[in-house]
Design a protein around this motif. Structure first.
Motif, short mmCIF file in Angstrom:
data_model
loop_
_atom_site.label_atom_id
_atom_site.label_comp_id
_atom_site.label_asym_id
_atom_site.label_seq_id
_atom_site.Cartn_x
_atom_site.Cartn_y
_atom_site.Cartn_z
N ASP A 1 21.73 52.09 49.61
CA ASP A 1 20.54 53.06 49.68
C ASP A 1 20.98 54.56 49.35
O ASP A 1 20.37 55.47 48.90
CB ASP A 1 19.80 53.11 50.91
CG ASP A 1 18.70 51.59 51.10
OD1 ASP A 1 18.46 51.04 50.15
OD2 ASP A 1 18.55 51.18 52.25
N ALA A 2 21.95 54.68 50.34
CA ALA A 2 22.62 56.18 50.30
C ALA A 2 23.26 56.38 48.83
O ALA A 2 23.28 57.41 48.33
CB ALA A 2 24.04 56.42 51.05
N ALA A 3 23.88 55.34 48.15
CA ALA A 3 24.41 55.36 46.70
C ALA A 3 23.23 55.85 45.82
O ALA A 3 23.53 56.85 44.86
CB ALA A 3 25.08 54.36 46.32
N LYS A 4 21.84 55.21 46.14
CA LYS A 4 20.84 55.28 45.12
C LYS A 4 20.27 56.77 45.22
O LYS A 4 20.01 57.36 44.20
CB LYS A 4 19.79 54.48 45.33
CG LYS A 4 18.71 54.46 44.34
CD LYS A 4 17.67 53.41 44.84
CE LYS A 4 16.27 53.52 43.81
NZ LYS A 4 15.43 52.51 44.14
N LYS A 5 20.26 57.11 46.41
CA LYS A 5 19.69 58.52 46.85
C LYS A 5 20.71 59.54 46.14
O LYS A 5 20.40 60.52 45.55
CB LYS A 5 19.63 58.76 48.28
CG LYS A 5 19.20 60.20 48.78
CD LYS A 5 19.13 60.35 50.16
CE LYS A 5 18.60 61.65 50.59
NZ LYS A 5 18.40 61.95 51.90
N GLU A 6 22.10 59.39 46.30
CA GLU A 6 23.03 60.38 45.68
C GLU A 6 23.01 60.38 44.16
O GLU A 6 23.11 61.45 43.48
CB GLU A 6 24.57 59.96 46.24
CG GLU A 6 25.51 61.04 45.56
CD GLU A 6 25.54 62.34 46.18
OE1 GLU A 6 26.30 63.15 45.72
OE2 GLU A 6 24.55 62.56 47.08
N TYR A 7 22.77 59.27 43.75
CA TYR A 7 22.65 58.97 42.22
C TYR A 7 21.41 59.69 41.58
O TYR A 7 21.57 60.32 40.57
CB TYR A 7 22.75 57.48 41.69
CG TYR A 7 22.59 57.20 40.18
CD1 TYR A 7 23.72 57.38 39.42
CD2 TYR A 7 21.45 57.14 39.59
CE1 TYR A 7 23.87 57.26 38.05
CE2 TYR A 7 21.31 57.04 38.43
CZ TYR A 7 22.50 57.00 37.50
OH TYR A 7 22.49 56.79 36.18
N ASN A 8 20.42 59.56 42.29
CA ASN A 8 19.09 60.13 41.79
C ASN A 8 19.26 61.69 41.91
O ASN A 8 18.88 62.35 41.10
CB ASN A 8 17.99 59.93 42.71
CG ASN A 8 17.55 58.39 42.42
OD1 ASN A 8 17.87 57.76 41.43
ND2 ASN A 8 16.87 57.62 43.31
N LYS B 1 30.20 82.49 32.54
CA LYS B 1 29.44 81.15 32.70
C LYS B 1 29.14 80.98 34.07
O LYS B 1 29.91 80.95 34.89
CB LYS B 1 30.40 80.14 31.95
CG LYS B 1 30.82 80.16 30.84
CD LYS B 1 29.56 80.11 29.71
CE LYS B 1 30.19 80.07 28.27
NZ LYS B 1 29.22 79.68 27.30
N LEU B 2 27.79 80.58 34.36
CA LEU B 2 27.33 80.22 35.60
C LEU B 2 27.42 78.85 35.76
O LEU B 2 26.86 78.06 34.82
CB LEU B 2 25.83 80.47 35.57
CG LEU B 2 25.09 80.58 36.98
CD1 LEU B 2 25.77 81.06 38.08
CD2 LEU B 2 23.67 80.54 36.82
N ILE B 3 27.84 78.08 36.80
CA ILE B 3 28.32 76.77 36.93
C ILE B 3 27.50 76.24 38.26
O ILE B 3 27.16 77.19 38.99
CB ILE B 3 29.65 76.34 36.96
CG1 ILE B 3 30.33 77.18 38.21
CG2 ILE B 3 30.40 77.05 35.87
CD1 ILE B 3 31.65 76.58 38.73
N ASP B 4 27.71 74.93 38.52
CA ASP B 4 27.23 74.42 39.82
C ASP B 4 25.71 74.43 39.96
O ASP B 4 25.17 75.25 40.85
CB ASP B 4 28.12 75.07 41.00
CG ASP B 4 27.78 73.90 42.18
OD1 ASP B 4 27.15 73.03 41.99
OD2 ASP B 4 28.67 73.89 43.31
N PHE B 5 25.22 73.64 39.32
CA PHE B 5 23.59 73.36 39.56
C PHE B 5 23.17 72.56 40.44
O PHE B 5 22.09 71.89 40.28
CB PHE B 5 22.97 73.20 38.25
CG PHE B 5 23.05 74.52 37.43
CD1 PHE B 5 21.77 75.23 37.30
CD2 PHE B 5 24.20 74.91 36.71
CE1 PHE B 5 21.81 76.56 36.63
CE2 PHE B 5 23.94 76.10 36.10
CZ PHE B 5 22.67 76.76 35.79
N GLY B 6 24.37 71.95 41.36
CA GLY B 6 23.85 71.03 42.36
C GLY B 6 22.86 71.25 43.41
O GLY B 6 22.27 70.39 43.96
N CYS B 7 22.60 72.57 43.74
CA CYS B 7 21.62 73.12 44.57
C CYS B 7 20.37 73.60 43.80
O CYS B 7 19.41 73.93 44.51
CB CYS B 7 22.10 74.29 45.39
SG CYS B 7 23.37 73.67 46.62
#
Length: 241
Positions: free
Chosen positions: A12-19, A108-114
């Motif tokens: 479940d945690a893996a699926k959430k992180e993958y999404n 260059k702007l990076i890191d779009f994780g948030c």
């Protein structure tokens, strides 16, 4: 390459992180701009997700400031923040570590994780429609409305841009002499450490388009000569913006 190892023991945690990573990838695919890191592709191998992006060898603005101990004079009248906001995207983690430098001087702007794409379609009404309330970002660069969870939109990025300009001018973000929790509290209480574009009231904070017209930003300014003068002080690589 950005790599994330998925937890194989917790499906479940893996699926959430993958999404979550898939959302970041889907966002990057739509953002084509000379000042935004280019997306190349992804792979999944043995529970490790790899996101391949354009290589940026010059390092981040923050690392250059730390290494050279000098005022970083950059051309800030670029439209990359305006480009994001016009495309309904809030970066939510703008800071020196996420602004990278090419050897040619292009940033260059990076890191779009948030990053988050808003449902609101009107770029001139940044605080109407959908308001976000989840806390994302880095404490010293976070806007008051993000910290106190009162609801925020595009203008939270404008606060972070101001903190990044402050960082470029002084080598540190506002309130860096305080611990993170104290800085968070003071950010909400006071706007003493304001720049031309930082106001604790997001309703009067300028938009990215308005900033491009501000007298603080020189039109057509380059600092190539400045950086050439600094060439001998750094590692021998021409660094200009």
């Amino acid at each position: 390459v950005k790599q994330v190892c998925l937890d194989s023991s917790d499906p479940d945690a893996a699926k959430k992180e993958y999404n979550r990573l898939q959302g970041e990838v889907d966002l990057l695919k739509t953002l084509r701009h000379s000042n935004i890191v280019g997306f190349l592709g992804t792979s999944l191998y043995q529970h490790v997700v790899s996101i391949f992006m354009e290589y940026i060898p010059g390092g981040s603005i923050a690392s250059i400031l730390h290494r050279l101990k000098l005022f970083l004079e950059c051309q800030i009248n670029k439209d990359w923040v305006a480009f994001l906001h016009q495309n309904r995207v809030i970066h939510r983690d703008l800071k020196g570590n996420n602004v990278m430098l090419m050897p040619t001087g292009v940033i260059k702007l990076i890191d779009f994780g948030c990053a988050r794409r808003l449902s609101c379609l009107n770029p001139t009404a940044p605080n109407s429609g959908e308001l976000l309330k989840s806390i994302h970002g880095t404490p010293y660069w976070m806007a008051p409305e993000v910290i106190n969870e009162s609801g925020y939109g595009r203008k939270s990025d404008i606060w972070s841009v101001g903190c990044t300009v402050f960082e470029m001018a002084t080598g540190k973000p506002p309130l860096a002499h305080m611990d993170k929790m104290a800085a968070l509290r003071l950010t909400v209480i006071s706007a003493t450490y304001c720049l031309f574009l930082i106001s604790s009231d997001q309703s009067v904070r300028p938009s990215a388009d308005q900033l491009l017209k501000h007298s603080f930003i020189p039109k057509g300014h380059t600092s190539i000569k400045y950086w050439e003068a600094q060439k001998k002080k750094c590692c021998g690589t021409k660094v200009s913006v």
